[in-house]
Design an enzyme around this catalytic site. Sequence first.
Site, PDB file in Angstrom:
ATOM      1  N   CYS A 172      25.673   2.461-124.001  1.00 16.16           N
ATOM      2  CA  CYS A 172      26.396   3.723-124.093  1.00 16.16           C
ATOM      3  C   CYS A 172      25.865   4.718-122.943  1.00 16.16           C
ATOM      4  O   CYS A 172      26.120   4.432-121.879  1.00 16.16           O
ATOM      5  CB  CYS A 172      25.783   4.234-125.331  1.00 16.16           C
ATOM      6  N   GLN A 173      25.205   5.725-123.205  1.00 16.29           N
ATOM      7  CA  GLN A 173      24.893   6.832-122.341  1.00 16.29           C
ATOM      8  C   GLN A 173      23.871   6.013-121.329  1.00 16.29           C
ATOM      9  O   GLN A 173      23.829   6.324-120.279  1.00 16.29           O
ATOM     10  CB  GLN A 173      24.205   7.843-122.856  1.00 16.29           C
TER      11      GLN A 173
END
Lengths: 353, 190
Positions: A147-148
């Site tokens: 994700c991030q």
Amino acid sequence: MTRLAIDPARAAVEMTEFCGRLAAGAQALAALDVRADGCSPRDAIFRIEKTVLWRYQPMAADAGLPPLVICYALVNRPYMMDLQPDRSLIRGLLARGLDVYLIDWGYPDAGDRELALDDYVNRYLGACIDQVRAARGCGAVNLLGVCQGGTMSLCHAALHPERIRNLVTMVTPVDFHTADNLLSKWVRKMDVDRMVEVLGNIPGELLNATFLSLLPLKLSLRKYAGIADLADDPEALANFLRMERWIHDSPDQAGKAFAEFIRWFFQDNRLVRGGLSIGGQAVDPRRIECPLLNIYATQDHLVPPSASRPLAGLTGSRDYTAFEFDGGHIGIYVSRRAQELLPQAIAGWLTGR
Amino acid sequence: MSAWLEAQRSLQGGPAKAPANAEEAMRRGLAFGGDYLGIAGDWWRIFAQGPAGAPGMAPPAAMNLEPLRAHFIELYQRLFTPEIAMAAVAQHPAAGMAAAGARCQAAAQRFAGQVVAIATDAFRRLSTELATTDATAAPITSLRELHELWIECGEAAYAAAAHGDDFAEAQAELLAAFVELRFEQQRLRA
């Protein structure tokens, strides 16, 4: 004409039974004592400020691959990768003989408000990777960004390509301005600098409310009505509660790093448009020449596939593989199909390189 | 809703986390259930009557959803108005606090307007789905199926609005107003 064909007498019975099951489910949940912080044996091998580097104990014969470092997002907690024995991407990787490390960023407090993306991308992530390189005596590691954490891993790989042998990104936003990215549309209107100036760190509760607001009825009414279906299944209730604990276990976000991430990625889309600089150094994705595996979920409401796919062609890598998982942002970690498909997809891809 | 209230609490300097209190959770649950069933009852009364109050299903276009809107306005203004912050404004009616409080209330009203429109649209979509002339559409034979259809209609209405600039701007303004109120609270404490 109407599609409604509900018999009132049966509806009354249905409602009574539903309320009874819902109450029983809620009561059973209240009595459960479910732990949620990972399940596989591991050792903390390195600490830098609040960041901890975990090494998982082997579960199978060594496959002989470079060590795999997992870089999770700053939002939410990394134990999602090892939630419970039958829902653990990490166990799947260990079972295939990989040497797995996980970075835990910890819970930032008021003293961390000045931490910048430079600290996370260069200092903490860099120190963890260096620690693994030194411990294993290898020049470069395999990096799995989630994700991030995938976006941060791309930045790190662009800044320090010599440290990364192979890069795997998982549900990673790359192009933040695609038409179906609801979170990005909201965030682009926000004055994040003023928020950070006043609030310091950004409360995890605010992030929770925002994420749940993306699909408010499905992620609240439907989900909680579903408790009635689990009432007499203690294992399913425990799974439900463990997941709820994870969802609501949101660390506050270090103010400066949060503001930088929002401005540079969500608002300015600099990874794709150019002009990104971290720690005074230009981040040029074309400097990433290592093999790339890009895993994304076709029904991801948080990071739509349209945000991940543009990684193809963005870097200097000539060995790019995309892996589409038919599921959502959470299902890609914990669904049964994910357990069957993803560890093998990752380990198999790494083995060939 | 609980997540939203926690977010408000964190923005307005309330206790860091709500205590894990089963009675409080039950109270919130019952209040929510009461609102939910109340709105469902209102919708059913509108759906089940003709435009002139005659028995039978009204064509969706002819339905008067105003009573529902009134219910939503009360509900959402209550939800999006930060109680903790408003109590602080009442205690310290200095110019800065009053202005920040007024901005908060206006922003809450604007955002509630967005959500009211979404909720009304969701009920219109549900009514349209139920009044379909498509003979192949599966009949709804249980309350659970009806609830599922409502969820789908609600998400469709929400998505249609939430991707628009008006929604994003109203939401950003609500957040900014909370932040400015927090700033005024901090100035008072300094």
